[in-house]
Design a protein around this motif. Sequence first.
Motif, PDB file in Angstrom:
ATOM      1  N   TYR A 212     -10.523  -7.203   2.617  1.00 39.33           N
ATOM      2  CA  TYR A 212      -9.274  -6.669   3.148  1.00 39.33           C
ATOM      3  C   TYR A 212      -9.561  -5.426   3.963  1.00 39.33           C
ATOM      4  CZ  TYR A 212      -6.178  -9.800   0.701  1.00 39.33           C
ATOM      5  OH  TYR A 212      -5.517 -10.921   0.284  1.00 39.33           O
ATOM      6  N   ILE A 213      -8.987  -5.380   5.156  1.00 41.28           N
ATOM      7  CA  ILE A 213      -9.166  -4.233   6.032  1.00 41.28           C
ATOM      8  C   ILE A 213      -7.811  -3.567   6.192  1.00 41.28           C
ATOM      9  CG2 ILE A 213      -9.939  -3.445   8.277  1.00 41.28           C
ATOM     10  CD1 ILE A 213     -11.738  -5.881   8.390  1.00 41.28           C
ATOM     11  N   CYS A 214      -7.670  -2.382   5.588  1.00 46.87           N
ATOM     12  CA  CYS A 214      -6.388  -1.701   5.521  1.00 46.87           C
ATOM     13  C   CYS A 214      -6.495  -0.297   6.114  1.00 46.87           C
ATOM     14  CB  CYS A 214      -5.911  -1.612   4.071  1.00 46.87           C
ATOM     15  SG  CYS A 214      -5.746  -3.227   3.263  1.00 46.87           S
ATOM     16  N   GLU A 215      -5.336   0.282   6.387  1.00 47.13           N
ATOM     17  CA  GLU A 215      -5.302   1.633   6.948  1.00 47.13           C
ATOM     18  C   GLU A 215      -5.598   2.693   5.894  1.00 47.13           C
ATOM     19  OE1 GLU A 215      -5.029   2.282  10.046  1.00 47.13           O
ATOM     20  OE2 GLU A 215      -4.327   0.364  10.872  1.00 47.13           O
ATOM     21  N   ASN A 216      -5.264   2.400   4.627  1.00 46.08           N
ATOM     22  CA  ASN A 216      -5.448   3.371   3.558  1.00 46.08           C
ATOM     23  C   ASN A 216      -5.585   2.622   2.231  1.00 46.08           C
ATOM     24  OD1 ASN A 216      -2.706   2.769   2.658  1.00 46.08           O
ATOM     25  ND2 ASN A 216      -2.051   4.036   4.396  1.00 46.08           N
ATOM     26  N   PHE A 217      -5.607   3.357   1.126  1.00 38.63           N
ATOM     27  CA  PHE A 217      -5.799   2.756  -0.193  1.00 38.63           C
ATOM     28  C   PHE A 217      -4.476   2.368  -0.874  1.00 38.63           C
ATOM     29  CE2 PHE A 217      -9.822   5.246   0.085  1.00 38.63           C
ATOM     30  CZ  PHE A 217     -10.700   4.175  -0.055  1.00 38.63           C
ATOM     31  N   LYS A 218      -3.401   2.325  -0.118  1.00 37.70           N
ATOM     32  CA  LYS A 218      -2.082   2.049  -0.693  1.00 37.70           C
ATOM     33  C   LYS A 218      -2.037   0.708  -1.413  1.00 37.70           C
ATOM     34  CE  LYS A 218       1.142   0.998   2.225  1.00 37.70           C
ATOM     35  NZ  LYS A 218       2.165   1.134   3.306  1.00 37.70           N
ATOM     36  N   HIS A 219      -2.799  -0.282  -0.926  1.00 41.21           N
ATOM     37  CA  HIS A 219      -2.751  -1.635  -1.488  1.00 41.21           C
ATOM     38  C   HIS A 219      -3.943  -1.945  -2.391  1.00 41.21           C
ATOM     39  CE1 HIS A 219       0.606  -2.511   1.123  1.00 41.21           C
ATOM     40  NE2 HIS A 219      -0.104  -2.139   2.178  1.00 41.21           N
ATOM     41  N   LEU A 220      -4.567  -0.909  -2.947  1.00 43.83           N
ATOM     42  CA  LEU A 220      -5.773  -1.118  -3.732  1.00 43.83           C
ATOM     43  C   LEU A 220      -5.522  -2.027  -4.934  1.00 43.83           C
ATOM     44  CD1 LEU A 220      -8.764  -0.327  -3.902  1.00 43.83           C
ATOM     45  CD2 LEU A 220      -8.093   1.621  -5.327  1.00 43.83           C
ATOM     46  N   ASN A 221      -4.409  -1.826  -5.641  1.00 40.94           N
ATOM     47  CA  ASN A 221      -4.106  -2.654  -6.812  1.00 40.94           C
ATOM     48  C   ASN A 221      -3.920  -4.122  -6.428  1.00 40.94           C
ATOM     49  OD1 ASN A 221      -4.242  -0.519  -8.587  1.00 40.94           O
ATOM     50  ND2 ASN A 221      -2.046  -0.082  -8.509  1.00 40.94           N
ATOM     51  N   GLU A 222      -3.305  -4.357  -5.282  1.00 38.84           N
ATOM     52  CA  GLU A 222      -3.097  -5.730  -4.819  1.00 38.84           C
ATOM     53  C   GLU A 222      -4.434  -6.406  -4.534  1.00 38.84           C
ATOM     54  OE1 GLU A 222      -0.437  -8.825  -4.181  1.00 38.84           O
ATOM     55  OE2 GLU A 222       0.003  -6.782  -4.801  1.00 38.84           O
ATOM     56  N   GLN A 223      -5.367  -5.629  -4.018  1.00 37.42           N
ATOM     57  CA  GLN A 223      -6.701  -6.164  -3.751  1.00 37.42           C
ATOM     58  C   GLN A 223      -7.333  -6.694  -5.034  1.00 37.42           C
ATOM     59  OE1 GLN A 223      -9.526  -3.181  -2.624  1.00 37.42           O
ATOM     60  NE2 GLN A 223     -11.245  -4.497  -3.178  1.00 37.42           N
ATOM     61  N   PHE A 224      -7.218  -5.949  -6.119  1.00 40.37           N
ATOM     62  CA  PHE A 224      -7.808  -6.377  -7.384  1.00 40.37           C
ATOM     63  C   PHE A 224      -7.110  -7.623  -7.917  1.00 40.37           C
ATOM     64  CE2 PHE A 224      -9.133  -1.804  -7.648  1.00 40.37           C
ATOM     65  CZ  PHE A 224     -10.492  -2.047  -7.604  1.00 40.37           C
ATOM     66  N   ARG A 225      -5.787  -7.689  -7.756  1.00 42.23           N
ATOM     67  CA  ARG A 225      -5.048  -8.859  -8.258  1.00 42.23           C
ATOM     68  C   ARG A 225      -5.456 -10.129  -7.526  1.00 42.23           C
ATOM     69  NH1 ARG A 225      -0.735  -5.089  -9.153  1.00 42.23           N
ATOM     70  NH2 ARG A 225       0.071  -5.338  -7.036  1.00 42.23           N
ATOM     71  N   VAL A 226      -5.704 -10.020  -6.253  1.00 42.82           N
ATOM     72  CA  VAL A 226      -6.119 -11.188  -5.470  1.00 42.82           C
ATOM     73  C   VAL A 226      -7.545 -11.609  -5.829  1.00 42.82           C
ATOM     74  CG1 VAL A 226      -6.572 -12.042  -3.137  1.00 42.82           C
ATOM     75  CG2 VAL A 226      -4.576 -10.628  -3.568  1.00 42.82           C
ATOM     76  N   GLY A 227      -8.355 -10.643  -6.260  1.00 44.27           N
ATOM     77  CA  GLY A 227      -9.760 -10.940  -6.523  1.00 44.27           C
ATOM     78  C   GLY A 227     -10.607 -10.796  -5.275  1.00 44.27           C
ATOM     79  N   ALA A 228     -10.259  -9.801  -4.451  1.00 46.87           N
ATOM     80  CA  ALA A 228     -10.998  -9.578  -3.208  1.00 46.87           C
ATOM     81  C   ALA A 228     -12.405  -9.084  -3.494  1.00 46.87           C
ATOM     82  CB  ALA A 228     -10.252  -8.568  -2.335  1.00 46.87           C
ATOM     83  N   PHE A 229     -13.301  -9.379  -2.586  1.00 49.44           N
ATOM     84  CA  PHE A 229     -14.686  -8.936  -2.725  1.00 49.44           C
ATOM     85  C   PHE A 229     -14.818  -7.456  -2.384  1.00 49.44           C
ATOM     86  CE2 PHE A 229     -18.973  -8.413  -0.812  1.00 49.44           C
ATOM     87  CZ  PHE A 229     -19.729  -8.706  -1.935  1.00 49.44           C
ATOM     88  N   GLN A 230     -14.090  -7.022  -1.342  1.00 48.85           N
ATOM     89  CA  GLN A 230     -14.207  -5.628  -0.923  1.00 48.85           C
ATOM     90  C   GLN A 230     -13.014  -5.244  -0.062  1.00 48.85           C
ATOM     91  OE1 GLN A 230     -14.854  -2.626  -1.464  1.00 48.85           O
ATOM     92  NE2 GLN A 230     -17.096  -2.765  -1.377  1.00 48.85           N
ATOM     93  N   MET A 231     -12.671  -3.958  -0.103  1.00 52.16           N
ATOM     94  CA  MET A 231     -11.684  -3.392   0.814  1.00 52.16           C
ATOM     95  C   MET A 231     -12.409  -2.454   1.772  1.00 52.16           C
ATOM     96  SD  MET A 231      -8.295  -1.023   0.118  1.00 52.16           S
ATOM     97  CE  MET A 231      -7.187  -2.377  -0.240  1.00 52.16           C
TER      98      MET A 231
END
Length: 236
Positions: free
Chosen positions: A80-99
């Motif tokens: 996930y490529i984001c502007e900031n860490f606002k969606h960090l929890n969502e990244q973990f729920r999806v099971g992303a490899f890296q932000m």
Amino acid sequence: MRILLCDQDEEYLQTIAKRITKVSLEELTFETYTDVQGAMRRVEVEEFDMAFLGEGSDGKSGFDLGYHIKEEYPDCLIFYICENFKHLNEQFRVGAFQMLLKNKQDRHLEREFLRGVEKIHQIHFSITMTSLDTGEELNVIPSEIYYILTDHNELSIVTTQGKFRVEIENLVKVKHTLNQYHFFQVHPSYFVNLTLIRSIRTGELGLKNGDIVPVSQMNERFIERAIQRALRLILI
């Protein structure tokens, strides 16, 4: 290696593709989308090894797309490529490899891509062997193996498909690689997949297929530590 790119900024996606192509030793094929709906339709008919996803567009988020990808292809690595860490929890729920932070990507993009390539190789690693009974070539992945048994000069492998007498080219190298998948030499004759242990008793391990394998007394302390490490990584 097939890679999905999805973000509203098409020029930015082209930059990502160019940069990771420069450092890759793999043959890469890209599918680029600026709309999430179009990417979702593509995912339904095409398998991807990696996906670089922005925050979304057209009423759908990149996280919606990530969930969809994981449903279809659980082994796909999502960045996930984001502007900031606002969606960090969502990244973990999806099971992303890296932000990756969009404004910080110059430092990390290539490095994280190469780390992802290494992870994909690990996921798809398989062992090729020859059956001594039929002469046919067998291919198994680490998660299918309960243990490798060395009995005098005979080698056997016990898998989810059964037990086979086999010949494996360069067994030492194969075992070295399997160490990365939580295998351990619990006894001079038994090289065991610690993730498939069902029970632990003094002097023996019970496996999920019902087999009982002996444990060398001198190895018991080291085996306990190895099992704890394997369980921690499985539960993460």
